[in-house]
Every structure is written in structure tokens, then in C-alpha cells.
Motif scaffolding. Structure first.
Motif, PDB file in Angstrom:
ATOM      1  N   SER A  70       4.589  -9.072  -4.216  1.00  0.00           N
ATOM      2  CA  SER A  70       3.691  -8.377  -5.132  1.00  0.00           C
ATOM      3  C   SER A  70       4.365  -7.819  -6.385  1.00  0.00           C
ATOM      4  CB  SER A  70       2.986  -7.232  -4.397  1.00  0.00           C
ATOM      5  OG  SER A  70       2.230  -7.737  -3.321  1.00  0.00           O
ATOM      6  N   TRP A  71       5.650  -7.477  -6.303  1.00  0.00           N
ATOM      7  CA  TRP A  71       6.309  -6.868  -7.465  1.00  0.00           C
ATOM      8  C   TRP A  71       7.557  -7.601  -7.925  1.00  0.00           C
ATOM      9  CZ3 TRP A  71       3.630  -3.816  -4.031  1.00  0.00           C
ATOM     10  CH2 TRP A  71       2.567  -3.117  -4.597  1.00  0.00           C
ATOM     11  N   ALA A  72       8.473  -7.896  -7.047  1.00  0.00           N
ATOM     12  CA  ALA A  72       9.734  -8.511  -7.478  1.00  0.00           C
ATOM     13  C   ALA A  72       9.519  -9.891  -8.078  1.00  0.00           C
ATOM     14  CB  ALA A  72      10.714  -8.602  -6.313  1.00  0.00           C
ATOM     15  N   PHE A  73       8.649 -10.688  -7.466  1.00  0.00           N
ATOM     16  CA  PHE A  73       8.466 -12.070  -7.905  1.00  0.00           C
ATOM     17  C   PHE A  73       7.069 -12.337  -8.461  1.00  0.00           C
ATOM     18  CE2 PHE A  73      11.780 -12.332  -4.524  1.00  0.00           C
ATOM     19  CZ  PHE A  73      12.830 -12.555  -5.395  1.00  0.00           C
ATOM     20  N   ASN A  74       6.438 -11.308  -8.979  1.00  0.00           N
ATOM     21  CA  ASN A  74       5.134 -11.437  -9.619  1.00  0.00           C
ATOM     22  C   ASN A  74       5.264 -10.861 -11.023  1.00  0.00           C
ATOM     23  OD1 ASN A  74       2.510 -11.101 -10.582  1.00  0.00           O
ATOM     24  ND2 ASN A  74       1.681 -10.797  -8.532  1.00  0.00           N
ATOM     25  N   VAL A  75       5.471 -11.701 -11.992  1.00  0.00           N
ATOM     26  CA  VAL A  75       5.736 -11.274 -13.370  1.00  0.00           C
ATOM     27  C   VAL A  75       4.600 -10.408 -13.909  1.00  0.00           C
ATOM     28  CG1 VAL A  75       6.141 -12.077 -15.735  1.00  0.00           C
ATOM     29  CG2 VAL A  75       7.213 -13.267 -13.806  1.00  0.00           C
ATOM     30  N   THR A  76       3.376 -10.734 -13.570  1.00  0.00           N
ATOM     31  CA  THR A  76       2.214 -10.006 -14.068  1.00  0.00           C
ATOM     32  C   THR A  76       2.223  -8.538 -13.637  1.00  0.00           C
ATOM     33  OG1 THR A  76       0.952 -12.060 -13.942  1.00  0.00           O
ATOM     34  CG2 THR A  76      -0.309 -10.039 -14.179  1.00  0.00           C
ATOM     35  N   ARG A  77       2.728  -8.250 -12.456  1.00  0.00           N
ATOM     36  CA  ARG A  77       2.687  -6.885 -11.914  1.00  0.00           C
ATOM     37  C   ARG A  77       3.968  -6.100 -12.135  1.00  0.00           C
ATOM     38  NH1 ARG A  77       0.031  -6.338  -6.208  1.00  0.00           N
ATOM     39  NH2 ARG A  77      -0.177  -4.224  -6.976  1.00  0.00           N
ATOM     40  N   ARG A  78       4.942  -6.664 -12.796  1.00  0.00           N
ATOM     41  CA  ARG A  78       6.220  -5.960 -12.963  1.00  0.00           C
ATOM     42  C   ARG A  78       6.095  -4.673 -13.769  1.00  0.00           C
ATOM     43  NH1 ARG A  78      10.458 -10.727 -13.932  1.00  0.00           N
ATOM     44  NH2 ARG A  78      10.312 -11.613 -11.852  1.00  0.00           N
ATOM     45  N   THR A  79       5.104  -4.593 -14.625  1.00  0.00           N
ATOM     46  CA  THR A  79       4.931  -3.370 -15.411  1.00  0.00           C
ATOM     47  C   THR A  79       4.273  -2.263 -14.597  1.00  0.00           C
ATOM     48  OG1 THR A  79       2.821  -4.183 -16.272  1.00  0.00           O
ATOM     49  CG2 THR A  79       4.791  -4.616 -17.605  1.00  0.00           C
ATOM     50  N   GLU A  80       3.662  -2.620 -13.466  1.00  0.00           N
ATOM     51  CA  GLU A  80       3.042  -1.634 -12.586  1.00  0.00           C
ATOM     52  C   GLU A  80       4.102  -0.975 -11.708  1.00  0.00           C
ATOM     53  OE1 GLU A  80      -0.109  -3.311 -10.232  1.00  0.00           O
ATOM     54  OE2 GLU A  80      -0.801  -4.548 -11.908  1.00  0.00           O
ATOM     55  N   GLU A  81       3.867   0.247 -11.390  1.00  0.00           N
ATOM     56  CA  GLU A  81       4.752   0.984 -10.493  1.00  0.00           C
ATOM     57  C   GLU A  81       4.369   0.640  -9.054  1.00  0.00           C
ATOM     58  OE1 GLU A  81       7.876   3.211 -10.226  1.00  0.00           O
ATOM     59  OE2 GLU A  81       7.214   2.647 -12.210  1.00  0.00           O
ATOM     60  N   PRO A  82       5.298   0.130  -8.253  1.00  0.00           N
ATOM     61  CA  PRO A  82       4.957  -0.136  -6.850  1.00  0.00           C
ATOM     62  C   PRO A  82       4.798   1.187  -6.100  1.00  0.00           C
ATOM     63  CG  PRO A  82       7.281  -0.553  -7.223  1.00  0.00           C
ATOM     64  CD  PRO A  82       6.679  -0.224  -8.556  1.00  0.00           C
ATOM     65  N   PRO A  83       4.112   1.173  -4.966  1.00  0.00           N
ATOM     66  CA  PRO A  83       4.024   2.394  -4.160  1.00  0.00           C
ATOM     67  C   PRO A  83       5.435   2.795  -3.702  1.00  0.00           C
ATOM     68  CG  PRO A  83       3.185   0.516  -2.941  1.00  0.00           C
ATOM     69  CD  PRO A  83       3.457   0.048  -4.333  1.00  0.00           C
ATOM     70  N   PRO A  84       5.628   4.044  -3.310  1.00  0.00           N
ATOM     71  CA  PRO A  84       6.971   4.509  -2.914  1.00  0.00           C
ATOM     72  C   PRO A  84       7.660   3.614  -1.885  1.00  0.00           C
ATOM     73  CG  PRO A  84       5.467   6.361  -3.016  1.00  0.00           C
ATOM     74  CD  PRO A  84       4.637   5.110  -3.225  1.00  0.00           C
ATOM     75  N   GLU A  85       6.908   3.142  -0.912  1.00  0.00           N
ATOM     76  CA  GLU A  85       7.486   2.270   0.117  1.00  0.00           C
ATOM     77  C   GLU A  85       7.997   0.960  -0.504  1.00  0.00           C
ATOM     78  OE1 GLU A  85       5.223   0.315   3.599  1.00  0.00           O
ATOM     79  OE2 GLU A  85       5.783   2.324   4.272  1.00  0.00           O
ATOM     80  N   GLY A  86       7.213   0.387  -1.403  1.00  0.00           N
ATOM     81  CA  GLY A  86       7.611  -0.844  -2.091  1.00  0.00           C
ATOM     82  C   GLY A  86       8.813  -0.620  -2.996  1.00  0.00           C
ATOM     83  N   ALA A  87       8.834   0.498  -3.696  1.00  0.00           N
ATOM     84  CA  ALA A  87       9.965   0.833  -4.577  1.00  0.00           C
ATOM     85  C   ALA A  87      11.252   0.967  -3.767  1.00  0.00           C
ATOM     86  CB  ALA A  87       9.675   2.115  -5.346  1.00  0.00           C
ATOM     87  N   LYS A  88      11.125   1.531  -2.587  1.00  0.00           N
ATOM     88  CA  LYS A  88      12.294   1.684  -1.710  1.00  0.00           C
ATOM     89  C   LYS A  88      12.837   0.314  -1.286  1.00  0.00           C
ATOM     90  CE  LYS A  88      13.681   4.037   2.532  1.00  0.00           C
ATOM     91  NZ  LYS A  88      13.240   4.868   3.654  1.00  0.00           N
ATOM     92  N   VAL A  89      11.940  -0.597  -0.949  1.00  0.00           N
ATOM     93  CA  VAL A  89      12.337  -1.957  -0.564  1.00  0.00           C
ATOM     94  C   VAL A  89      13.023  -2.657  -1.727  1.00  0.00           C
ATOM     95  CG1 VAL A  89      11.477  -4.260   0.046  1.00  0.00           C
ATOM     96  CG2 VAL A  89      10.608  -2.247   1.238  1.00  0.00           C
ATOM     97  N   LEU A  90      12.463  -2.563  -2.916  1.00  0.00           N
ATOM     98  CA  LEU A  90      13.046  -3.221  -4.090  1.00  0.00           C
ATOM     99  C   LEU A  90      14.429  -2.662  -4.399  1.00  0.00           C
ATOM    100  CD1 LEU A  90       9.875  -3.475  -6.353  1.00  0.00           C
ATOM    101  CD2 LEU A  90      10.877  -5.242  -4.891  1.00  0.00           C
ATOM    102  N   ALA A  91      14.600  -1.357  -4.272  1.00  0.00           N
ATOM    103  CA  ALA A  91      15.915  -0.747  -4.500  1.00  0.00           C
ATOM    104  C   ALA A  91      16.918  -1.231  -3.450  1.00  0.00           C
ATOM    105  CB  ALA A  91      15.795   0.775  -4.472  1.00  0.00           C
ATOM    106  N   TRP A  92      16.468  -1.359  -2.202  1.00  0.00           N
ATOM    107  CA  TRP A  92      17.339  -1.848  -1.132  1.00  0.00           C
ATOM    108  C   TRP A  92      17.822  -3.259  -1.460  1.00  0.00           C
ATOM    109  CZ3 TRP A  92      17.669  -5.881   2.270  1.00  0.00           C
ATOM    110  CH2 TRP A  92      18.524  -5.723   3.361  1.00  0.00           C
TER     111      TRP A  92
END
Length: 116
Positions: A70-92
Motif C-alpha cells: 500500500s505504501w512502499a511500492f505504490n507510487v500514488t500513495r507515497r505522499t499519504e502518511e501510512p498509519p502508525p503500524e505501517g510506518a513502523k513496518v516501513l522504518a523496519w
């Protein structure tokens, strides 16, 4: 010619495999139909968990897939802030992703067999 060893030059210019995959998706995205975009995102989200240094601290498979797809490999949604759980995964994944120059034939087998 430079006095810097080739290996060091490669290390200086190296990016993570996650970043390399994101760059690839970004390159293909503008000229791809929706079905190809979906396929690219799915493929990258599927293989990314296998291209990490280790799996210690990795979230559950569903959370990982959602964040990557939904966020890392979806160019359209990269400007959106992922939910905290998703942000944690992306940082990991940013911390744990192997460098693009790493060639570890067992990495894929290790990562895929270790997923819950």
C-alpha cells in the motif's frame, strides 16, 4: 583513474534492495496500466521480506504485506502518511534491507521459509 578501491566505490554508491525496488517501481509506474502497477506492487511486496539482513522484529505477514503493497511500492500513495503500524513496518524495512550489491543466494530461501 582513482586511488579508491573498486569495492569501496561500490559501497559508497550502494543503495538498499528496498530502495532499488522502489526506484524500479517508480520508473515503471507512469507508463504502466493499472494491472501492471498492481502486479509490480504485489511482486515487490512478496519478495521484499526475503531481502533483509534478519527477521528479528519483523511484524506479522499481513501487516508487512499491507505496508509494503500500500505504501512502499505504490507510487500514488507515497505522499499519504501510512498509519502508525505501517510506518513502523516501513522504518523496519529501511533498517533491515540488504544492500543492492549483496549477493546471498540463501537469502531468498531463508526469508521465504521464515515467513509466518
Amino acid at each position: 583513474m582513482t586511488d579508491v578501491p573498486v569495492r569501496e566505490l561500490h559501497q559508497r554508491n550502494d543503495v538498499s534492495r528496498r530502495q532499488h525496488a522502489r526506484d524500479y517501481v517508480e520508473l515503471k509506474w507512469p507508463h504502466s496500466p493499472g494491472s501492471t502497477r498492481r502486479t509490480l506492487s504485489e511482486a515487490m511486496a512478496t519478495i521484499a521480506p526475503a531481502l533483509v539482513t534478519d527477521i528479528k522484529g519483523m511484524a506479522d505477514a499481513r501487516t508487512v504485506r499491507t505496508a509494503l503493497y500500500s505504501w512502499a511500492f505504490n507510487v500514488t500513495r507515497r505522499t499519504e502518511e501510512p498509519p502508525p503500524e505501517g510506518a513502523k513496518v516501513l522504518a523496519w524495512f529501511e533498517r533491515k534491507s540488504l544492500p543492492a550489491s549483496a549477493h546471498r543466494p540463501t537469502a531468498c530461501a531463508y526469508g521465504l521459509h521464515s515467513m509466518p
